[in-house]
Design a protein around this motif. Structure first.
Motif, PDB file in Angstrom:
ATOM      1  N   PRO A 245      -6.845  -4.551   3.007  1.00  0.00           N
ATOM      2  CA  PRO A 245      -6.557  -5.064   1.653  1.00  0.00           C
ATOM      3  C   PRO A 245      -5.891  -4.036   0.759  1.00  0.00           C
ATOM      4  CG  PRO A 245      -8.773  -5.696   2.351  1.00  0.00           C
ATOM      5  CD  PRO A 245      -8.255  -4.728   3.382  1.00  0.00           C
ATOM      6  N   GLU A 246      -6.269  -2.790   0.912  1.00  0.00           N
ATOM      7  CA  GLU A 246      -5.726  -1.763   0.025  1.00  0.00           C
ATOM      8  C   GLU A 246      -4.445  -1.147   0.580  1.00  0.00           C
ATOM      9  OE1 GLU A 246      -8.625   0.060   2.902  1.00  0.00           O
ATOM     10  OE2 GLU A 246      -8.545  -1.685   1.570  1.00  0.00           O
ATOM     11  N   SER A 247      -3.926  -1.688   1.674  1.00  0.00           N
ATOM     12  CA  SER A 247      -2.746  -1.130   2.322  1.00  0.00           C
ATOM     13  C   SER A 247      -1.544  -1.152   1.385  1.00  0.00           C
ATOM     14  CB  SER A 247      -2.411  -1.919   3.597  1.00  0.00           C
ATOM     15  OG  SER A 247      -1.134  -1.580   4.063  1.00  0.00           O
ATOM     16  N   ALA A 248      -0.945   0.029   1.184  1.00  0.00           N
ATOM     17  CA  ALA A 248       0.245   0.118   0.335  1.00  0.00           C
ATOM     18  C   ALA A 248       1.383  -0.677   0.940  1.00  0.00           C
ATOM     19  CB  ALA A 248       0.650   1.579   0.154  1.00  0.00           C
ATOM     20  N   SER A 249       1.466  -0.663   2.270  1.00  0.00           N
ATOM     21  CA  SER A 249       2.532  -1.386   2.948  1.00  0.00           C
ATOM     22  C   SER A 249       2.432  -2.881   2.699  1.00  0.00           C
ATOM     23  CB  SER A 249       2.483  -1.104   4.455  1.00  0.00           C
ATOM     24  OG  SER A 249       3.440  -1.870   5.137  1.00  0.00           O
ATOM     25  N   LEU A 250       1.230  -3.454   2.795  1.00  0.00           N
ATOM     26  CA  LEU A 250       1.034  -4.880   2.554  1.00  0.00           C
ATOM     27  C   LEU A 250       1.359  -5.224   1.109  1.00  0.00           C
ATOM     28  CD1 LEU A 250       0.097  -7.704   3.281  1.00  0.00           C
ATOM     29  CD2 LEU A 250      -2.275  -6.955   2.912  1.00  0.00           C
ATOM     30  N   ASN A 251       0.943  -4.381   0.190  1.00  0.00           N
ATOM     31  CA  ASN A 251       1.224  -4.617  -1.223  1.00  0.00           C
ATOM     32  C   ASN A 251       2.728  -4.596  -1.487  1.00  0.00           C
ATOM     33  OD1 ASN A 251      -0.368  -4.834  -3.893  1.00  0.00           O
ATOM     34  ND2 ASN A 251       1.264  -3.376  -4.371  1.00  0.00           N
ATOM     35  N   GLU A 252       3.407  -3.645  -0.876  1.00  0.00           N
ATOM     36  CA  GLU A 252       4.862  -3.532  -1.057  1.00  0.00           C
ATOM     37  C   GLU A 252       5.576  -4.737  -0.455  1.00  0.00           C
ATOM     38  OE1 GLU A 252       5.743   0.174   0.741  1.00  0.00           O
ATOM     39  OE2 GLU A 252       4.891   1.382  -0.907  1.00  0.00           O
ATOM     40  N   ARG A 253       5.122  -5.167   0.719  1.00  0.00           N
ATOM     41  CA  ARG A 253       5.729  -6.340   1.357  1.00  0.00           C
ATOM     42  C   ARG A 253       5.549  -7.579   0.480  1.00  0.00           C
ATOM     43  NH1 ARG A 253       2.826  -4.797   6.129  1.00  0.00           N
ATOM     44  NH2 ARG A 253       1.767  -6.828   6.148  1.00  0.00           N
ATOM     45  N   SER A 254       4.359  -7.718  -0.101  1.00  0.00           N
ATOM     46  CA  SER A 254       4.076  -8.879  -0.946  1.00  0.00           C
ATOM     47  C   SER A 254       4.927  -8.856  -2.214  1.00  0.00           C
ATOM     48  CB  SER A 254       2.592  -8.921  -1.313  1.00  0.00           C
ATOM     49  OG  SER A 254       1.788  -9.000  -0.149  1.00  0.00           O
ATOM     50  N   GLU A 255       5.075  -7.700  -2.823  1.00  0.00           N
ATOM     51  CA  GLU A 255       5.894  -7.596  -4.033  1.00  0.00           C
ATOM     52  C   GLU A 255       7.365  -7.867  -3.723  1.00  0.00           C
ATOM     53  OE1 GLU A 255       5.070  -3.742  -5.616  1.00  0.00           O
ATOM     54  OE2 GLU A 255       3.240  -4.394  -6.666  1.00  0.00           O
ATOM     55  N   ALA A 256       7.830  -7.366  -2.583  1.00  0.00           N
ATOM     56  CA  ALA A 256       9.219  -7.633  -2.172  1.00  0.00           C
ATOM     57  C   ALA A 256       9.427  -9.123  -1.915  1.00  0.00           C
ATOM     58  CB  ALA A 256       9.561  -6.823  -0.919  1.00  0.00           C
ATOM     59  N   TYR A 257       8.410  -9.748  -1.363  1.00  0.00           N
ATOM     60  CA  TYR A 257       8.472 -11.194  -1.091  1.00  0.00           C
ATOM     61  C   TYR A 257       8.543 -11.986  -2.394  1.00  0.00           C
ATOM     62  CZ  TYR A 257       6.753 -15.828   0.215  1.00  0.00           C
ATOM     63  OH  TYR A 257       6.593 -17.182   0.368  1.00  0.00           O
ATOM     64  N   ILE A 258       7.741 -11.608  -3.391  1.00  0.00           N
ATOM     65  CA  ILE A 258       7.760 -12.280  -4.698  1.00  0.00           C
ATOM     66  C   ILE A 258       9.142 -12.151  -5.343  1.00  0.00           C
ATOM     67  CG2 ILE A 258       6.886 -12.116  -7.060  1.00  0.00           C
ATOM     68  CD1 ILE A 258       4.139 -11.408  -5.845  1.00  0.00           C
ATOM     69  N   THR A 259       9.725 -10.953  -5.259  1.00  0.00           N
ATOM     70  CA  THR A 259      11.061 -10.728  -5.818  1.00  0.00           C
ATOM     71  C   THR A 259      12.101 -11.578  -5.106  1.00  0.00           C
ATOM     72  OG1 THR A 259      10.480  -8.450  -6.417  1.00  0.00           O
ATOM     73  CG2 THR A 259      12.827  -8.988  -6.294  1.00  0.00           C
ATOM     74  N   ALA A 260      12.011 -11.662  -3.778  1.00  0.00           N
ATOM     75  CA  ALA A 260      12.962 -12.463  -3.006  1.00  0.00           C
ATOM     76  C   ALA A 260      12.857 -13.943  -3.363  1.00  0.00           C
ATOM     77  CB  ALA A 260      12.712 -12.260  -1.505  1.00  0.00           C
ATOM     78  N   CYS A 261      11.640 -14.433  -3.556  1.00  0.00           N
ATOM     79  CA  CYS A 261      11.454 -15.836  -3.931  1.00  0.00           C
ATOM     80  C   CYS A 261      12.090 -16.132  -5.282  1.00  0.00           C
ATOM     81  CB  CYS A 261       9.970 -16.195  -3.962  1.00  0.00           C
ATOM     82  SG  CYS A 261       9.212 -16.324  -2.322  1.00  0.00           S
ATOM     83  N   ARG A 262      11.951 -15.196  -6.209  1.00  0.00           N
ATOM     84  CA  ARG A 262      12.536 -15.377  -7.534  1.00  0.00           C
ATOM     85  C   ARG A 262      14.065 -15.327  -7.471  1.00  0.00           C
ATOM     86  NH1 ARG A 262       9.788 -11.814  -9.996  1.00  0.00           N
ATOM     87  NH2 ARG A 262      11.270 -10.093  -9.750  1.00  0.00           N
ATOM     88  N   ASP A 263      14.610 -14.394  -6.671  1.00  0.00           N
ATOM     89  CA  ASP A 263      16.063 -14.194  -6.630  1.00  0.00           C
ATOM     90  C   ASP A 263      16.780 -15.250  -5.797  1.00  0.00           C
ATOM     91  OD1 ASP A 263      15.631 -11.988  -8.179  1.00  0.00           O
ATOM     92  OD2 ASP A 263      15.832 -10.534  -6.548  1.00  0.00           O
ATOM     93  N   TYR A 264      16.186 -15.641  -4.662  1.00  0.00           N
ATOM     94  CA  TYR A 264      16.886 -16.519  -3.723  1.00  0.00           C
ATOM     95  C   TYR A 264      16.442 -17.980  -3.788  1.00  0.00           C
ATOM     96  CZ  TYR A 264      18.473 -12.128  -1.709  1.00  0.00           C
ATOM     97  OH  TYR A 264      19.036 -10.897  -1.530  1.00  0.00           O
ATOM     98  N   PHE A 265      15.202 -18.222  -4.197  1.00  0.00           N
ATOM     99  CA  PHE A 265      14.698 -19.597  -4.196  1.00  0.00           C
ATOM    100  C   PHE A 265      14.397 -20.124  -5.603  1.00  0.00           C
ATOM    101  CE2 PHE A 265      13.048 -17.768  -0.083  1.00  0.00           C
ATOM    102  CZ  PHE A 265      14.049 -18.332   0.703  1.00  0.00           C
ATOM    103  N   ALA A 266      14.661 -19.317  -6.620  1.00  0.00           N
ATOM    104  CA  ALA A 266      14.494 -19.729  -8.026  1.00  0.00           C
ATOM    105  C   ALA A 266      13.100 -20.269  -8.299  1.00  0.00           C
ATOM    106  CB  ALA A 266      15.558 -20.769  -8.398  1.00  0.00           C
ATOM    107  N   CYS A 267      12.092 -19.498  -7.896  1.00  0.00           N
ATOM    108  CA  CYS A 267      10.717 -19.920  -8.164  1.00  0.00           C
ATOM    109  C   CYS A 267       9.835 -18.705  -8.406  1.00  0.00           C
ATOM    110  CB  CYS A 267      10.160 -20.737  -6.996  1.00  0.00           C
ATOM    111  SG  CYS A 267       9.990 -19.820  -5.453  1.00  0.00           S
ATOM    112  N   ASP A 268       8.726 -18.936  -9.113  1.00  0.00           N
ATOM    113  CA  ASP A 268       7.717 -17.896  -9.328  1.00  0.00           C
ATOM    114  C   ASP A 268       6.609 -18.061  -8.300  1.00  0.00           C
ATOM    115  OD1 ASP A 268       8.965 -16.738 -11.522  1.00  0.00           O
ATOM    116  OD2 ASP A 268       8.057 -18.155 -12.923  1.00  0.00           O
TER     117      ASP A 268
END
Length: 546
Positions: A245-268
């Motif tokens: 749960p505290e993995s920096a890698s997992l957190n970074e992947r999740s944040e990158a995923y949120i950004t991609a959803c906002r940029d490419y799929f126009a959603c929060d």
């Protein structure tokens, strides 16, 4: 039962083989004969032939050419050659083309039966292998769906949260699972679309968002899977051994995923990372993540960790704003000022971690009550003003997040005060009421119905109407109807009953009484008077011309 075709250019040979063997005992139900390669092809195209007994030397195409055609068009059939020539070249070609066997004439029927039996066994074996192969393809194609169904049943507790029961169902469904496996659930919620999509487009976008989660959050198939739950929710089940749960890698992947959803799929999108659990504990963890999402009204695009999530201080009763001040500002037309204060209030609660559904909902209710009070003072019917689908959707979503709350407040306040400003210019509203009256003169219309059309209280509209026209609404309607009736009586040959119906009077007697009350004569007398006037004018015009 199987089908067999004997092909030989010698009629006696073909018929002799057909009648000399007990084909039924071998499991063959139909035996066909052909005397040339073209005839054999016709039968193949008409019947599902399993075994071909064929001579090699034939006119119109030899047996080897026929075998080549059968291999291309009916590859499941087995071919046994019968020939008078012990020619190695023929035998070699037959083997290369995939014939089952090569027998020399005259053949012993016992030997022929033995070869046919073996051919039938091979056909059965090939069929079983093919069925297994098809099942294998089916399994590889549909196993992900079966696995997803398995986890959905766990999450919805169709499978009890008991380790032995979960293991039993997994084994029963042939799902790779062990009680020792560790999982890290991560809930993904599509909280908002920034574009308007059709239902079909939403499904397509949700599929793309899921595939992106598999690539960006799960990364590899051996690292977990993503289960589609519906209503904009996905659950990533990550390997508990590989992810913490505290993995920096997992957190970074999740944040990158949120950004991609906002940029490419126009959603929060928000991600809620849980704690490591075993398979039978997944449903409970899923419930905790859902509760975390339900309690999140402050942020639309953020990664939350269950163990690190801060709980807002609900025990302290926060003072609400003085809505009397807001009411005064709204009555004075200070829309932007009120909206700015509402946004500042919500932002302050977010920054102090005090914005929860329990604090947001009372605030929205107080603002709504204040706006409706102002509308009531101005004689405007709020339930008519906000009865449209768009308004109801905004209101229903308002308590889900700060963004949705502000969207509803902007719509509520702007729509209300804009319409209230229109009411202040009463001619505009009265003109709308008059236009509605003219459009519905042939119908029974009430004062309440007209007021509802312009979103006003009936009494308030009546005051505005009389102020501008000098007439009450009912007086205006009656005067306008009788004016039309008088015009039709004097200028047309329409029957009096038809004219009464045209202006909304179903009862002829009532129409006559009302007409006489206001015109001092009944409809027939009025028509006769108008006709006499026309005749008189016509005579006067004739005298002048002469």
């Amino acid at each position: 039962m199987r089908r067999l075709l004997i092909t030989d250019d010698e009629f006696i040979t073909a018929e002799g083989i057909k009648h000399a063997v007990d084909w039924t005992r071998l499991g063959i139900s139909h035996v066909f004969t052909a005397y040339s390669a073209p005839q054999a092809k016709e039968i193949f195209n008409r019947e599902p032939i399993d075994i071909l007994l064929c001579d090699i030397e034939m006119p119109q195409g030899n047996g080897l050419q026929l075998l080549e055609w059968v291999r291309e068009h009916h590859p499941a059939a087995e071919t046994i050659f019968l020939t008078c020539h012990a020619d190695f070249h023929y035998a070699k070609q037959a083997i290369q083309l995939g014939s089952f066997d090569y027998l020399l004439k005259p053949v012993l029927y016992a030997d022929l039966e033995a070869v046919v039996k073996r051919a039938l066994q091979k056909i059965d074996e090939n069929q079983r292998l093919n069925e297994f192969s098809q099942f294998g393809k089916y399994w590889m194609q549909y196993q992900p769906l079966l696995i997803e169904r398995f986890w959905l049943d766990i999450l919805k507790q169709s499978i009890p949260s008991d380790p032995r029961e979960v293991a039993r169902v997994a084994e029963e469904r042939n799902i790779p699972y062990s009680e020792d496996m560790l999982f890290l659930p991560a809930l993904i919620h599509i909280r908002r679309w920034h574009k308007s999509y059709s239902l079909r487009d939403v499904k397509i976008m949700e599929y793309a968002i899921r595939k992106s989660a598999e690539e960006m959050v799960v990364v590899r198939p051996d690292n977990g899977l993503v289960v589609s739950i519906g209503d904009g929710f996905l659950l990533a089940l990550l390997s508990g051994e590989a992810n913490q749960p505290e993995s920096a890698s997992l957190n970074e992947r999740s944040e990158a995923y949120i950004t991609a959803c906002r940029d490419y799929f126009a959603c929060d999108v928000s991600c809620y990372i849980g704690e490591i659990v075993r398979g039978h504990e997944t449903a409970a963890m899923y419930g905790r993540l859902l509760a975390l999402d339900a309690n999140n009204v402050a942020y639309d695009s953020k990664v939350f960790h269950l163990g690190q999530a801060r709980v807002p201080a609900l025990s302290i009763q926060q003072p609400m704003l003085d809505m009397t001040v807001w009411a005064a500002m709204l009555e004075g037309g200070s829309i932007e000022k009120v909206l700015a204060e509402a946004e500042a209030y919500i932002e302050k609660r977010i920054h102090s971690d005090e914005l929860t559904p329990e604090s947001l909902n009372p605030f929205l209710q107080d603002v709504q009550q204040t706006v409706y009070y102002v509308l009531q003072v101005k004689g405007i019917q709020a339930h008519q003003l906000f009865g449209d689908r768009h308004s109801m959707e905004l209101s229903a979503r308002a308590t889900r997040s700060a963004t949705d709350a502000l969207s509803w407040l902007k719509h509520l306040i702007s729509t209300s005060m804009t319409f209230a400003a229109d009411v202040e210019h009463s001619p505009n509203v009265v003109d709308k009421a008059i236009a509605y009256i003219h459009q519905h003169l042939s119908e029974v219309i009430s004062r309440e119905e007209i007021a509802s059309h312009v979103f006003l209280n009936p009494d308030y509209l009546t005051r505005l109407f009389k102020k501008q026209t000098g007439l009450s609404i009912s007086e205006y309607v009656l005067k306008h109807r009788l004016g039309i009736a008088a015009e039709l009586l004097g200028s047309t040959e329409m029957s009096i009953s038809a004219i009464a119906g045209r202006i909304g009077y179903a009862n002829f007697s009532h129409f006559s009484r009302m007409f006489k009350k206001y015109m001092n004569m009944n409809p027939l007398e009025y028509r006769q008077e108008q006709q006499e006037r026309k005749k008189s004018k016509s005579r006067e015009s004739g005298s002048e011309r002469s």
